[in-house]
Enzyme design. Structure first.
Site, PDB file in Angstrom:
ATOM      1  N   GLU A   1      28.266  10.921 -14.850  1.00  8.05           N
ATOM      2  CA  GLU A   1      29.167  12.003 -14.469  1.00  8.05           C
ATOM      3  C   GLU A   1      29.874  11.696 -13.277  1.00  8.05           C
ATOM      4  O   GLU A   1      29.426  10.714 -12.406  1.00  8.05           O
ATOM      5  CB  GLU A   1      28.495  13.486 -14.642  1.00  8.05           C
TER       6      GLU A   1
ATOM      7  N   TYR B   1      -0.603   2.430 -11.812  1.00  2.37           N
ATOM      8  CA  TYR B   1       0.594   1.355 -12.012  1.00  2.37           C
ATOM      9  C   TYR B   1       0.455   0.252 -12.820  1.00  2.37           C
ATOM     10  O   TYR B   1       1.492  -0.324 -13.235  1.00  2.37           O
ATOM     11  CB  TYR B   1       0.420   1.096 -10.339  1.00  2.37           C
TER      12      TYR B   1
ATOM     13  N   ASP C   1      11.636  -2.047 -11.104  1.00  2.00           N
ATOM     14  CA  ASP C   1      11.425  -2.976 -12.191  1.00  2.00           C
ATOM     15  C   ASP C   1      12.136  -4.531 -11.965  1.00  2.00           C
ATOM     16  O   ASP C   1      12.829  -4.524 -10.907  1.00  2.00           O
ATOM     17  CB  ASP C   1      12.088  -2.447 -13.566  1.00  2.00           C
TER      18      ASP C   1
ATOM     19  N   CYS D   1      -8.334  -7.559  -1.008  1.00  2.00           N
ATOM     20  CA  CYS D   1      -7.754  -8.545  -0.238  1.00  2.00           C
ATOM     21  C   CYS D   1      -8.677  -9.670   0.088  1.00  2.00           C
ATOM     22  O   CYS D   1      -9.699  -9.596   0.690  1.00  2.00           O
ATOM     23  CB  CYS D   1      -7.132  -7.755   1.020  1.00  2.00           C
TER      24      CYS D   1
ATOM     25  N   HIS E   1      12.991  -0.410  -2.759  1.00  3.00           N
ATOM     26  CA  HIS E   1      12.021   0.412  -2.886  1.00  3.00           C
ATOM     27  C   HIS E   1      10.828  -0.672  -3.407  1.00  3.00           C
ATOM     28  O   HIS E   1       9.938  -0.094  -3.954  1.00  3.00           O
ATOM     29  CB  HIS E   1      12.376   1.507  -4.131  1.00  3.00           C
TER      30      HIS E   1
END
EC number: 2.3.1.286
Length: 262
Positions: free
Chosen positions: A223, A67, A104, A155, A119
């Protein structure tokens, strides 16, 4: 009347517009496709196998490094003329918001606000254990050298491993994002669906949600999406061509700065 003229008339009549965007809007921005441009270490891996909570549990270092690499690729991309058309419409007086399936940050860098990420976002980080958001330094987000793997940071509250703030396969959409999207869509009088596949639920139901409250829906895709409603308009072609053309047909100047794909 052509579909472009019909869409321009619908846009002129509207006041509140939601752009619902998918991968097709970022296609001209140079973000590498997973399978065509993977190199080195990542060429050995199936991306879909790395995008799950199970993969992170099994090998958090590999998934975190993957990532970081993806985040770097996105940071090198630039908003294209489709992204730029959206804030231009807002500047011309429309009430505009964005609901996106993309992870993004090209909408934000183009100047759009608000942007709801259904997402999640590659730019966000959260704890795998307690799920709280986290802030990291640029050094902690630096892309690993070729072949190098980096252990995910911990964390500061629970010492759990940090993970990307995206929705993985088989995970639910964030409640806050979904509620925000529903609120915006139900309040719009025009929804412009750009580059979405129309198959990933529940997001695929957003155009129907807009139609149910009386909004017009403009579909922008390479399309025909097979729409059948009287209040739906199909515009076929690349988003980076169609959206500037729609703005121009509406009477809004849609100019791209030098170096931005059109």
């Amino acid at each position: 009347m052509s579909n472009l003229r019909r869409a321009a008339e619908a846009l002129r009549r509207s006041k509140t517009v939601v752009f619902f965007t998918g991968a097709g809007i970022s296609a001209d921005s140079g973000i590498p496709t997973f399978r065509d441009k993977l190199t080195g270490l990542w060429a050995k891996h199936d991306p879909q196998r790395l995008e799950t909570a199970d993969a992170f549990r099994a090998n958090p270092t590999l998934v975190w490094s993957w990532y970081l690499w993806r985040r770097h690729q996105v940071s090198q991309a630039k908003p294209n003329s489709a992204h730029l058309s959206i804030p231009q419409l807002a500047d011309a007086g429309w009430d505009v918001s964005v609901v996106t399936q993309n992870i993004d940050d090209l909408h934000e860098r183009a100047g759009s606000s608000p942007v709801v990420h259904l997402h999640g976002s590659l730019m966000d980080v959260k704890c795998f254990g307690c799920h709280r958001p986290a802030e990291l330094s640029p050094d902690q987000l630096a892309v690993p050298l070729e072949g190098q793997l980096i252990e995910p940071p911990r964390c500061t509250r629970c010492n759990g491993r940090l993970r990307p703030g995206v929705v993985w396969f088989r995970e639910n959409l964030p409640d806050n994002a979904w509620r925000s999207a529903v609120r915006l869509v139900r309040a719009c009088d025009l929804l412009v669906s750009v580059g979405t596949s129309g198959v990933v639920m529940p997001a695929a139901g957003i155009p129907d949600m807009a139609l149910a409250v009386g909004a017009t829906v403009i579909h922008v895709n390479l399309e025909d999406v097979g729409m059948d409603g009287a209040d739906e308009i199909m515009l076929e072609g690349p988003a980076g061509v169609v959206l500037p053309a729609l703005l121009q047909a509406t009477g809004v100047a849609a100019l791209s700065p030098p170096g931005v794909p059109t």
